[in-house]
Motif scaffolding. Structure first.
Motif, short mmCIF file in Angstrom:
data_model
loop_
_atom_site.label_atom_id
_atom_site.label_comp_id
_atom_site.label_asym_id
_atom_site.label_seq_id
_atom_site.Cartn_x
_atom_site.Cartn_y
_atom_site.Cartn_z
N LEU A 1 0.83 -1.20 0.00
CA LEU A 1 0.00 0.00 0.00
C LEU A 1 0.87 1.26 0.00
O LEU A 1 0.67 2.18 -0.79
CB LEU A 1 -0.91 -0.02 1.23
CG LEU A 1 -2.00 1.06 1.28
CD1 LEU A 1 -3.06 0.81 0.22
CD2 LEU A 1 -2.65 1.12 2.66
N VAL B 1 0.92 1.64 -4.04
CA VAL B 1 -0.30 2.39 -4.29
C VAL B 1 -0.04 3.88 -4.06
O VAL B 1 -0.30 4.70 -4.92
CB VAL B 1 -1.46 1.90 -3.39
CG1 VAL B 1 -2.70 2.73 -3.65
CG2 VAL B 1 -1.72 0.42 -3.65
N PHE B 2 0.52 4.19 -2.90
CA PHE B 2 0.76 5.59 -2.59
C PHE B 2 2.08 6.10 -3.17
O PHE B 2 2.32 7.30 -3.22
CB PHE B 2 0.72 5.82 -1.09
CG PHE B 2 -0.67 5.98 -0.54
CD1 PHE B 2 -1.28 7.21 -0.54
CD2 PHE B 2 -1.37 4.88 -0.05
CE1 PHE B 2 -2.57 7.36 -0.04
CE2 PHE B 2 -2.65 5.03 0.43
CZ PHE B 2 -3.26 6.26 0.44
N ARG B 3 2.95 5.21 -3.62
CA ARG B 3 4.27 5.60 -4.18
C ARG B 3 4.92 6.67 -3.31
O ARG B 3 5.36 7.72 -3.79
CB ARG B 3 4.11 6.16 -5.59
CG ARG B 3 4.25 5.13 -6.67
CD ARG B 3 4.10 5.79 -8.01
NE ARG B 3 5.37 5.94 -8.73
CZ ARG B 3 5.51 6.70 -9.80
NH1 ARG B 3 4.51 7.41 -10.25
NH2 ARG B 3 6.66 6.77 -10.41
N SER C 1 7.62 7.14 -1.66
CA SER C 1 9.00 7.64 -1.80
C SER C 1 9.12 8.64 -2.94
O SER C 1 10.07 9.40 -3.01
CB SER C 1 9.96 6.47 -2.02
OG SER C 1 9.66 5.85 -3.24
N HIS C 2 8.13 8.65 -3.85
CA HIS C 2 8.23 9.54 -5.00
C HIS C 2 7.87 10.98 -4.67
O HIS C 2 8.33 11.90 -5.31
CB HIS C 2 7.34 9.01 -6.12
CG HIS C 2 7.60 9.66 -7.44
ND1 HIS C 2 8.82 9.56 -8.08
CD2 HIS C 2 6.84 10.43 -8.23
CE1 HIS C 2 8.77 10.23 -9.20
NE2 HIS C 2 7.59 10.78 -9.33
N TRP C 3 7.01 11.19 -3.65
CA TRP C 3 6.56 12.56 -3.41
C TRP C 3 6.80 13.04 -1.99
O TRP C 3 6.72 14.24 -1.72
CB TRP C 3 5.07 12.69 -3.74
CG TRP C 3 4.19 11.72 -3.02
CD1 TRP C 3 3.89 10.45 -3.40
CD2 TRP C 3 3.50 11.92 -1.78
NE1 TRP C 3 3.07 9.85 -2.49
CE2 TRP C 3 2.81 10.74 -1.47
CE3 TRP C 3 3.41 12.99 -0.88
CZ2 TRP C 3 2.04 10.58 -0.33
CZ3 TRP C 3 2.63 12.84 0.26
CH2 TRP C 3 1.96 11.64 0.53
#
Lengths: 285, 551, 190
Positions: A98, A102-104, A106-108
């Protein structure tokens, strides 16, 4: 049998918590020193295996203490192990996918400080704390073995260490093996932090079962744990930052470990004090 | 940085290239020739007419791909490719001048910082970049150059005597006749393309002033663009010519090109825009006879001087008693067509675009070769040859431009050569450009003016290297926060690159005593930056800056 | 498990914890979208768009008005390119596409077109070319595994110029980053 007796007998629960913190720091020191002194050379696969082995150590330490000392009124070993496994399962099956996929996250989450704190609380904190809560709530919570408030802390810690173990294994595997010296510090930090936040959830769970608490009691516990969780991760990033100069910007993982140890000590101390006060209030009635 | 650096990179390219070939389906470029009279002409057992399979294999292994490498952000980056032929076991290579040294063809902006040499290891695999080479002799007019392998691609010098390359023997292009069979080897494409063989016949010769009748060998063999500088071989497996783009003025065929881009930025795509090659073919070879003087000069270590110039034809040997004297330095106003000479000066300020000189001469013969050799701080910086087309005695003015860029500060002088023996006929006094203090050069600094910052980027938690992380160097005075406020605009980026698979980076050319900001960014990490760093005069040339990134 | 008596308050608590968690995650999701989709206005030569915030931004150069790159992408960094290409009047989009293909083929390594077709992009007719190419670190002295980049060009023809919007992303990020690109594509007006 009165609650007072139980309080007396369960003293070692707290000794376990504190011993866990101290032994984890010792464990980190030993691995770090060995790694620095021996400079072992690993192949990719042995490095991976060693990393996974080290990831299991924090939970193993706690379980060993628990089994060695919980003799007077032993918790059924299977239940503690079961909650530990359930915490690990929830982490592997729900929590990590998740948060990562899903939330990714580390990207934002590193876009700015607000994102680090809000993302850490709303996404990472709530996911982790809810799953650890669920591992206790939907298994042992209604059983007779969960027979006093302190049990909430024990089982929640087991779930938290299960969660931490999966996080640490994922940390090792997704990086394709880690530097043992630096890696073990991060594992100890994760284990300490997860155990500490579980302590909060466990305290709220214990009181929820044995005292008629308000409807907002349990949500408050989870929210508190999630806020601690997110804030801790932000602070850890803050204290670990090193400034860049022409001589370099080497990693300094020790402030992060110190912070984790302080948070774990403080949280355990506060939860211990709250449980005791609560029990003596009850006993005095 | 490491010896095995290429393996993985090229392996990937090879796999991709193979996959591309596999997808395209195999089309055989070589068609067996059908003999007209099977009785008198027994069918050749192999394709490729006069060349046996062994001979072809030998020629393939002696054909190299040449990369024009440019220093970009401290990295040697290929911007164009060409082909070349190895002529000696010690790594002497013949190619086109526009491949080896575009400056010799009037394109100094395209002059590479280094030449990379890729060697064929297997005919079905792209050549492997293995060496760096230096120009030994170049003739911009003939578009021919001889280069010599000097070091491996990671910069360690090689001893030419220890090399043992397969090489091609020189043929005699004067004995080539119309209808002779010719085989062409080269690398028509970029990147991972493999060696390509085409063949055909000599379809004729083209004359060109002032070279003479056999200035070009025309062929019907298909030669794609990137084959420039490659190998044209006769049936004895000897080189007879270098596939070369004939200039349109010489009556050669221009590669196909179209106006498809708004190159002059007038907002319209029309005839005023430059023509962009979209493929097409070369169909001329420079005969090997014309390359032989270059090869001899390179072998003997002598300076090669072209007999052909853009500004005249060398017809005279010279009197042998030419002289140049009374040198004076003149102001020279720069324009792209040339510099306009002005008043006599004793020194030039910094940022001078062009310096002028005048001298009196005597004993000159119109039509003889004259060469200007310019020096900066004692080292040759520029030379220019032309056929003398003025009086026997008189005074003469010339100048040294730097393509519109300021000339580097330092001490300059001019040496005049003349005649077929290229003898020195006069040397000017020295003149300073910029702060030199009355003609004395500043003491040479043991340190360079710039530093290289290099290091490894790691994950602070794992201690493992991070590949593909960005490193930015920002303009002096710009901090990370300022950059962010201006939406990370690239106008403040002085240099940027990404770390290699070992997390390594290296940025060259950072000036000393100048502030700069360095920023590190990677997916899943907080940005890391150092604002207003500065390398002082006491810092070493190489600064190691290892960085651990935090989550 | 005989102690299965659950008080009413406890049962409500069970539900409220769940609800609070779902609300937190939803809030987290909206916050994530607002961070990822935050943008800054861009307006050059009569073409305006909402460019992603926090990305590297180029200065207009020639017909390339904007090249913006996500500086924290794994592998090849996701890049949007906005170009204004002058055309002879009445040039069909398909011809612009073939010129683009030609120039990509010259610039990009192992370039291959996957598909090209006319599409409807946010109520505008566009010509879409999707393709792949290989991006490798150009430095011969560095060891890097090349990335496979997936790209898509959208060509909007408007009289004597075409607006060409390109989306380049690492093959593994292409679908993940696509919705962000669609926001950018939608914001373009000319």
């Amino acid at each position: 049998m009165t609650e007072l007796k139980a309080v007396h007998e369960r003293k070692h629960v707290w000794r376990n918590e504190f011993l866990l913190i101290i032994s984890l720091i010792v464990f980190v020191g030993v691995v770090y020193a060995l790694d620095g002194a021996l400079k072992p050379v690993f192949t990719t696969s042995t490095l991976l295996l060693t990393g996974v082995f080290l990831a299991l150590v924090p939970a193993a330490i706690w379980l060993v203490f628990f089994y060695m000392q919980d003799r007077l009124e032993p918790e059924p070993k299977g239940y503690v192990l079961g909650v530990f496994a359930l915490g690990a399962l929830f982490a592997a099956a729900v929590g990590v996918p998740l948060v990562e996929n899903v939330f990714r996250v580390s990207h934002w989450i590193y876009a700015n400080t607000t994102a680090t704190i809000l993302g850490g609380i709303l996404v990472v904190g709530f996911t982790q704390e809810f799953l650890k809560y669920a591992a206790v709530r939907y298994s042992i919570y209604h059983s007779n073995e969960f027979d006093e408030a302190t049990d909430g802390v024990i089982y929640a810690t087991a779930a938290g260490l299960g969660y931490a173990t999966v996080l640490n294994i994922q940390f090792v595997v997704s990086n394709g093996g880690v530097d043992l010296g630096t890696g073990v510090i991060r594992m100890a930090v994760v284990a300490l932090a997860q155990a500490a936040f579980s302590g909060i959830t466990g305290y709220f769970l214990g009181r929820a079962k044995f005292e008629s608490e308000q409807i907002w009691w349990m949500p408050l516990g989870i929210t508190l744990a999630a806020v601690f969780n997110g804030t801790f991760n932000w602070l850890r990033g803050l204290v670990s930052q090193t400034s860049v100069s022409l001589s370099g910007a080497a990693a300094n993982p020790w402030p992060g470990l110190a912070l984790a140890a302080i948070v774990a000590f403080a949280t355990t101390g506060v939860v211990l004090w709250l449980v005791r006060r609560n029990l003596s209030v009850q006993a005095g009635k | 940085m490491k010896p095995n650096i290429f393996n993985r990179f090229w392996l990937m390219l090879i796999i991709l290239a193979l996959a591309a070939i596999a997808c395209k389906g195999g089309n055989t470029p070589v068609e067996p020739t059908t003999p007209e009279n099977p009785v008198n002409n027994p069918p050749p057992t192999e394709s490729g007419a006069g060349l046996s399979q062994t001979e072809r294999a030998h020629l393939i292994s002696a054909t190299v791909q040449i990369y024009g490498l440019f220093n970009e952000n401290g990295q040697l980056t290929p911007r164009y490719t060409g082909s070349g032929t190895i002529l000696s076991p010690y790594g002497m290579i013949l190619t086109n001048a526009h491949v080896a040294s575009p400056a010799s063809q009037g394109e100094p902006d395209m002059e590479p910082d280094a030449l990379g040499i890729a060697i064929v290891e297997s005919e079905d695999k792209p050549p492997v970049p293995s060496y760096l080479a230096e120009v030994r002799a170049v003739d911009g007019f003939l578009d021919l150059a001889v280069i010599q392998i000097t070091s491996t691609v990671d910069g360690s010098n090689v001893d030419p005597a220890s090399l043992n390359f397969p090489y091609v023997e020189l043929g005699d292009s004067n004995l080539t006749h119309v209808g002779d069979h010719v085989s062409i080897f080269g690398f028509p494409g970029i990147g991972g393309d493999t060696i390509t063989f085409t063949e055909g016949s000599v379809s004729g010769f083209t004359s060109e002033n002032p070279i003479g009748d056999r200035a070009w060998i025309k062929t019907d063999a298909t030669i794609a663009g990137g084959n420039s500088g490659g190998l044209g071989a006769d049936d004895n497996a000897r080189i007879i010519g270098v596939p070369t783009q004939a200039s349109s003025g010489a009556g050669g065929n221009v590669t196909d090109c179209r106006q498809i881009q708004d190159t002059n930025n007038d907002g319209q795509v029309d005839q005023n825009d430059s023509c962009i090659p979209i493929g097409g073919f070369i169909n001329a070879l420079r005969p090997i006879e014309l390359a032989k003087p270059l090869i001899q000069a390179a072998q003997s270590g002598k300076q090669y001087v072209s007999q052909y110039t853009q500004s005249g034809v060398v017809t005279e040997a010279g009197s042998g008693n030419e002289a140049a004297s009374n040198f004076a330095w003149l102001e020279a106003a720069y324009s792209p067509e040339g510099c306009d000479l002005g008043n006599v000066v004793s020194s030039f300020p910094s940022n001078t675009l062009c310096i002028g000189a005048s001298f009196d001469y005597s004993g000159m013969t119109p039509g003889e070769l004259v060469r200007e050799q310019w020096y900066l701080n004692g080292s040759p910086v520029s030379e220019y040859s032309y056929a003398w087309e003025w009086e026997t005695n008189g005074s003469f003015g010339t100048y040294l431009p730097n393509n519109g860029d300021p000339l580097p500060d330092g001490e300059y002088y001019l040496e005049m050569h003349a005649g077929s023996s290229d003898q020195v006929i006069g040397t000017s006094g020295k003149v300073t450009v910029g702060s030199g203090g009355g003609g004395t050069t500043p003491p040479p600094s043991s340190q360079g003016d710039t530093v290289t910052v290099y290091g490894v980027i790691t994950d602070a938690d794992t201690g493992r290297p991070i590949s593909g992380a960005y490193v930015f160097v920002l303009s002096p005075g710009i901090t990370y926060d300022q950059w962010g406020r201006e939406n990370y605009t690239d106008k403040y980026i002085e240099a940027s690159l990404k770390t290699d698979s070992n997390g390594g980076y290296s940025i060259t050319g950072i000036p000393r005593n100048t502030q700069f900001t360095i920023v590190f960014a990677a997916d899943g990490y907080n940005d890391k930056f150092g604002d207003n760093l500065e390398a002082s005069s006491n810092d070493p040339d190489q600064l190691e800056l290892n960085v651990a990134m935090n989550k | 498990m005989e102690n299965k008596k659950v008080s009413l308050g406890d049962r409500y608590a069970e539900a409220t914890v769940f609800i609070v968690t779902v609300i937190a995650l939803l809030a987290g999701w909206f916050y994530k979208s607002s961070v990822e989709n935050s943008s800054i206005p861009f307006n050059v030569e009569g073409i305006s768009a909402q460019a992603p915030k926090g990305w590297l931004q180029s200065q207009p150069a020639g017909d390339e008005l904007l090249r913006t790159t996500d500086r924290s992408s794994s592998g090849f960094n996701t890049t949007y390119i906005l170009r204004k290409v002058p055309l002879a009047t009445d040039t069909p989009a398909a011809q612009v596409a073939s010129l683009l293909t030609l120039s990509h083929g010259q610039d990009l390594l192992a370039f291959r077109v996957l598909d090209q077709r006319e599409v409807n992009v946010f109520d505008k007719t566009a010509y879409e070319i999707s393709y792949v190419y290989v991006e490798s670190n150009p430095d011969l002295t560095h060891k890097n595994i090349p990335s496979i980049v997936r790209g898509a060009d959208y060509i909007f023809v408007n009289g004597n110029y075409a607006v060409v919007v390109s989306y380049w992303a690492d093959e593994k990020n292409y679908d993940l980053d696509l919705s962000r690109f669609h926001l950018f594509l939608e914001s373009i007006s000319y």
